[in-house]
Motif scaffolding. Structure first.
Motif, PDB file in Angstrom:
ATOM      1  N   THR A   4      13.096  -3.202   7.396  1.00 19.03           N
ATOM      2  CA  THR A   4      14.152  -2.554   7.000  1.00 19.03           C
ATOM      3  C   THR A   4      14.048  -1.790   5.561  1.00 19.03           C
ATOM      4  O   THR A   4      13.391  -2.824   4.697  1.00 19.03           O
ATOM      5  CB  THR A   4      15.412  -3.300   6.816  1.00 19.03           C
ATOM      6  OG1 THR A   4      15.840  -4.046   8.375  1.00 19.03           O
ATOM      7  CG2 THR A   4      16.697  -2.375   6.252  1.00 19.03           C
ATOM      8  N   ASN A  31      19.813   8.319   5.797  1.00 21.07           N
ATOM      9  CA  ASN A  31      18.383   8.413   5.762  1.00 21.07           C
ATOM     10  C   ASN A  31      17.764   9.110   4.627  1.00 21.07           C
ATOM     11  O   ASN A  31      16.751   9.596   4.545  1.00 21.07           O
ATOM     12  CB  ASN A  31      17.853   9.218   7.054  1.00 21.07           C
ATOM     13  CG  ASN A  31      18.297  10.499   7.249  1.00 21.07           C
ATOM     14  OD1 ASN A  31      18.989  10.957   6.207  1.00 21.07           O
ATOM     15  ND2 ASN A  31      18.188  11.180   8.361  1.00 21.07           N
ATOM     16  N   ASN A  59       8.247   7.841   9.469  1.00 18.62           N
ATOM     17  CA  ASN A  59       7.353   7.144  10.117  1.00 18.62           C
ATOM     18  C   ASN A  59       6.755   7.823  11.277  1.00 18.62           C
ATOM     19  O   ASN A  59       7.775   8.170  12.357  1.00 18.62           O
ATOM     20  CB  ASN A  59       7.953   5.839  10.714  1.00 18.62           C
ATOM     21  CG  ASN A  59       6.879   4.898  11.538  1.00 18.62           C
ATOM     22  OD1 ASN A  59       5.687   5.254  11.458  1.00 18.62           O
ATOM     23  ND2 ASN A  59       7.469   3.922  12.360  1.00 18.62           N
ATOM     24  N   THR A 102       9.810  10.555  12.664  1.00 22.14           N
ATOM     25  CA  THR A 102      10.995   9.862  12.546  1.00 22.14           C
ATOM     26  C   THR A 102      11.463   9.721  11.147  1.00 22.14           C
ATOM     27  O   THR A 102      10.606   8.933  10.377  1.00 22.14           O
ATOM     28  CB  THR A 102      11.065   8.568  13.568  1.00 22.14           C
ATOM     29  OG1 THR A 102      10.657   8.603  14.758  1.00 22.14           O
ATOM     30  CG2 THR A 102      12.405   7.928  13.351  1.00 22.14           C
ATOM     31  N   LEU A 148      13.312   7.669   8.447  1.00 23.07           N
ATOM     32  CA  LEU A 148      13.656   6.362   8.457  1.00 23.07           C
ATOM     33  C   LEU A 148      15.117   6.070   7.718  1.00 23.07           C
ATOM     34  O   LEU A 148      15.119   6.784   6.430  1.00 23.07           O
ATOM     35  CB  LEU A 148      12.918   5.356   7.819  1.00 23.07           C
ATOM     36  CG  LEU A 148      11.589   5.378   8.643  1.00 23.07           C
ATOM     37  CD1 LEU A 148      10.196   4.482   7.815  1.00 23.07           C
ATOM     38  CD2 LEU A 148      11.687   4.755   9.996  1.00 23.07           C
ATOM     39  N   ASN A 203      19.661  -0.121  10.727  1.00 31.44           N
ATOM     40  CA  ASN A 203      18.461   0.813  10.381  1.00 31.44           C
ATOM     41  C   ASN A 203      17.283  -0.216  10.144  1.00 31.44           C
ATOM     42  O   ASN A 203      16.172   0.443   9.829  1.00 31.44           O
ATOM     43  CB  ASN A 203      18.428   1.828   9.082  1.00 31.44           C
ATOM     44  CG  ASN A 203      19.437   2.985   9.326  1.00 31.44           C
ATOM     45  OD1 ASN A 203      19.618   3.459  10.398  1.00 31.44           O
ATOM     46  ND2 ASN A 203      20.369   2.889   8.185  1.00 31.44           N
ATOM     47  N   TRP A 262      13.886  -1.340  11.978  1.00 27.00           N
ATOM     48  CA  TRP A 262      12.840  -0.532  13.080  1.00 27.00           C
ATOM     49  C   TRP A 262      11.321  -1.588  13.108  1.00 27.00           C
ATOM     50  O   TRP A 262      11.030  -2.352  12.421  1.00 27.00           O
ATOM     51  CB  TRP A 262      12.367   0.692  12.617  1.00 27.00           C
ATOM     52  CG  TRP A 262      12.017   0.932  11.127  1.00 27.00           C
ATOM     53  CD1 TRP A 262      12.792   0.852   9.919  1.00 27.00           C
ATOM     54  CD2 TRP A 262      10.682   0.858  10.581  1.00 27.00           C
ATOM     55  NE1 TRP A 262      11.989   0.905   8.894  1.00 27.00           N
ATOM     56  CE2 TRP A 262      10.760   1.030   9.367  1.00 27.00           C
ATOM     57  CE3 TRP A 262       9.503   0.987  11.282  1.00 27.00           C
ATOM     58  CZ2 TRP A 262       9.607   1.079   8.283  1.00 27.00           C
ATOM     59  CZ3 TRP A 262       8.269   1.029  10.267  1.00 27.00           C
ATOM     60  CH2 TRP A 262       8.384   1.230   8.924  1.00 27.00           C
ATOM     61  N   LEU A 274       2.654   6.131   6.372  1.00 23.24           N
ATOM     62  CA  LEU A 274       4.186   6.589   6.431  1.00 23.24           C
ATOM     63  C   LEU A 274       3.945   8.032   5.466  1.00 23.24           C
ATOM     64  O   LEU A 274       2.727   8.224   5.154  1.00 23.24           O
ATOM     65  CB  LEU A 274       4.977   5.854   5.679  1.00 23.24           C
ATOM     66  CG  LEU A 274       5.468   4.196   6.277  1.00 23.24           C
ATOM     67  CD1 LEU A 274       6.171   3.454   5.290  1.00 23.24           C
ATOM     68  CD2 LEU A 274       6.174   4.429   7.696  1.00 23.24           C
TER      69      LEU A 274
END
Length: 372
Positions: free
Chosen positions: A279, A291, A310, A313, A315, A328, A330, A345
Motif C-alpha cells: 500500500t 490516485n 505499476n 495501472t 496506483l 488501495n 495491491w 514503477l
C-alpha cells in the motif's frame, strides 16, 4: 471439578432386598453418619416400603445453560514448519474463566467418573509427543494439559461421596490449562482454530452427561515462518514539466519517469512462501485515498499532483496498514520466498487546476508491505 453438596432439604435413598427403596427427607448431615442413623430405623420401617419405580437418570443445570462454558484466550504462533514431526510449534498457559461463575449442575444418580477430553480425533503419541489430538489445520495437532501435568484425555474416578446425587458440578475457577500446537505431518499453510476445544463429562450406571464445554474466546492463529522483505528505492526526479506546453489542460500528464524498488526478502523457512502486497501512503495527506499524490507543504508549484504507475495501472493511496484488504492495497507477487525482487514503477505529474503556477513540485509516499 469443584463438587459442593446440597445444604438444604433433599431425598436420601437406601437400598433394601427385592429392590425396595425408602425415601426420607432430612436436612444435610455428613453422609456416613446419616447412613448409620437411617440404618437404625430399618426394622421399624421395613413394613411400610413400596416397590420402587425406575426413572431415567437426568442432570439439571442451575443458573446457566448445560453444558457450562469456560473460556480460554486465543494466541498466535509463528513457527518453522520444517521441524520434526512431534515437535512443539507453540504453547499458551492460562486460567480458564466461566461464563456463568455461579452456575452449577446436579444429577439424580451417583456418578462414578469425570472424563476430560480434547476436541478432534485422538491421535495418541506422535513423533514421541504423547496425547495428541488432530486439529482442522493439516499437519498441526493439539496437546492439552490440565493443571501442571495432567494430560488429556484424563479420567478421574469418584467414590459415592464425591459423585453422589446432590453434588454441585461446577468448573473450578483456579484450574490452569495449557494448549500446545504439535506438528503431526507436512504443513503447507497456516490457519486459525476457533470454538470448542475440549469437554468434561460425568458418567454413571450407563449414563453420561457433558457438564463443561471448554471454548476459545478468540482464535488460535498459526502461521509458518514466512520471509519478510526490506524495500529500497532512490529519490525519483520527474524532470521539468512546462506549463502551456506539456501541461495545458486539467488531466494532462508529463512523460513518466521509470524507477525501481528493490525488495530483499529473507528469513523464511525453506519451502515457505508468502503473497506479497503493498500500500502506498501519502505522507503529506495520510487520509488520501485517491490516485494522486499531494505536493509537500514546501512545494511552490500549485495546480499539479503526482501519479505513480505499476505498468499501465495508476496506483491509489491508502492508510499505512498491513491489514489484508487495506484500501488501495495491491499484489506485488504471489508465492514469494527467500529472494530479491525488482519492482519496476514510474511516476509523472498530472495537471489538476485550470491555471497551475510554476515552481518546485515535490511529493513523498511510503510503501507498506503486507504478507498474506
Amino acid at each position: 471439578m469443584k463438587r459442593n453438596h446440597f445444604r438444604g432439604c433433599q431425598g436420601i435413598a437406601m437400598k433394601f432386598p427385592r429392590h425396595l427403596t425408602l425415601y426420607y427427607a432430612t436436612t444435610y448431615q455428613p453422609v456416613r453418619s446419616l447412613f448409620t442413623w437411617l440404618g437404625t430405623w430399618c426394622a421399624l420401617l421395613a413394613l411400610t416400603l413400596l416397590p420402587a419405580i425406575a426413572q431415567a437418570a437426568s442432570c439439571t443445570p442451575h443458573g446457566g445453560p448445560a453444558p457450562l462454558v469456560v473460556m480460554l484466550p486465543g494466541f498466535t504462533v509463528n513457527a518453522n514448519p520444517n521441524v520434526p514431526i512431534g515437535a512443539i510449534l507453540g504453547s499458551n498457559t492460562t486460567t480458564w474463566s466461566a461464563t456463568s461463575p455461579s452456575a452449577y449442575i446436579t444429577c439424580d444418580i451417583t456418578m462414578s467418573s469425570e472424563i476430560y477430553n480434547g476436541d478432534g480425533t485422538y491421535l495418541g503419541t506422535v513423533g514421541g509427543t504423547p496425547n495428541v489430538y488432530a486439529s482442522s489445520i493439516p499437519g498441526v495437532g493439539f496437546q492439552f494439559t490440565l493443571g501442571s501435568s495432567t494430560l488429556l484425555p484424563y479420567t478421574a474416578y469418584l467414590d459415592p461421596v464425591q459423585g453422589g446425587p446432590g453434588v454441585h458440578w461446577a468448573p473450578n475457577p483456579s484450574y490452569s490449562f495449557t494448549t500446545k500446537l504439535v506438528k503431526t505431518g507436512a504443513i503447507a499453510a497456516g490457519g486459525s482454530l476457533n470454538g470448542e476445544i475440549g469437554q468434561v463429562w460425568v458418567t454413571g450406571s450407563g449414563f453420561n452427561f457433558q457438564i463443561v464445554s471448554i471454548q476459545l474466546s478468540s482464535s488460535i492463529i498459526f502461521t509458518p515462518t514466512r520471509p519478510t522483505c526490506a524495500a529500497t528505492a532512490p529519490p525519483v526526479s520527474l524532470g521539468v514539466a512546462t506549463i502551456g506546453t506539456t501541461l495545458r489542460n486539467v488531466g494532462d500528464t508529463s512523460p513518466a519517469q521509470n524507477f525501481n524498488v528493490t525488495l530483499v526478502c529473507s528469513g523464511g523457512s525453506a519451502g515457505v512462501t508468502t503473497n506479497l502486497y503493498a500500500t502506498l501512503t501519502d505522507q503529506t495527506n495520510p487520509g488520501n485515498t485517491s490516485n494522486q499524490l499531494s505536493l509537500t507543504n514546501t512545494s511552490v508549484a500549485t495546480g499539479v499532483k503526482i501519479q505513480v504507475l505499476n505498468g499501465a495501472t495508476i496506483l491509489g493511496y491508502g492508510p499505512d496498514s498491513i491489514a489484508a484488504g487495506n484500501t488501495n492495497q495491491w499484489l506485488i507477487q504471489s508465492s514469494v520466498g527467500n529472494t530479491t525482487l525488482t519492482l519496476p514503477l514510474s511516476a509523472r505529474y498530472i495537471q489538476t487546476a485550470a491555471s497551475p503556477t510554476p515552481g518546485n513540485a515535490d511529493g513523498i509516499a511510503t510503501m507498506t508491505l503486507s504478507y498474506q
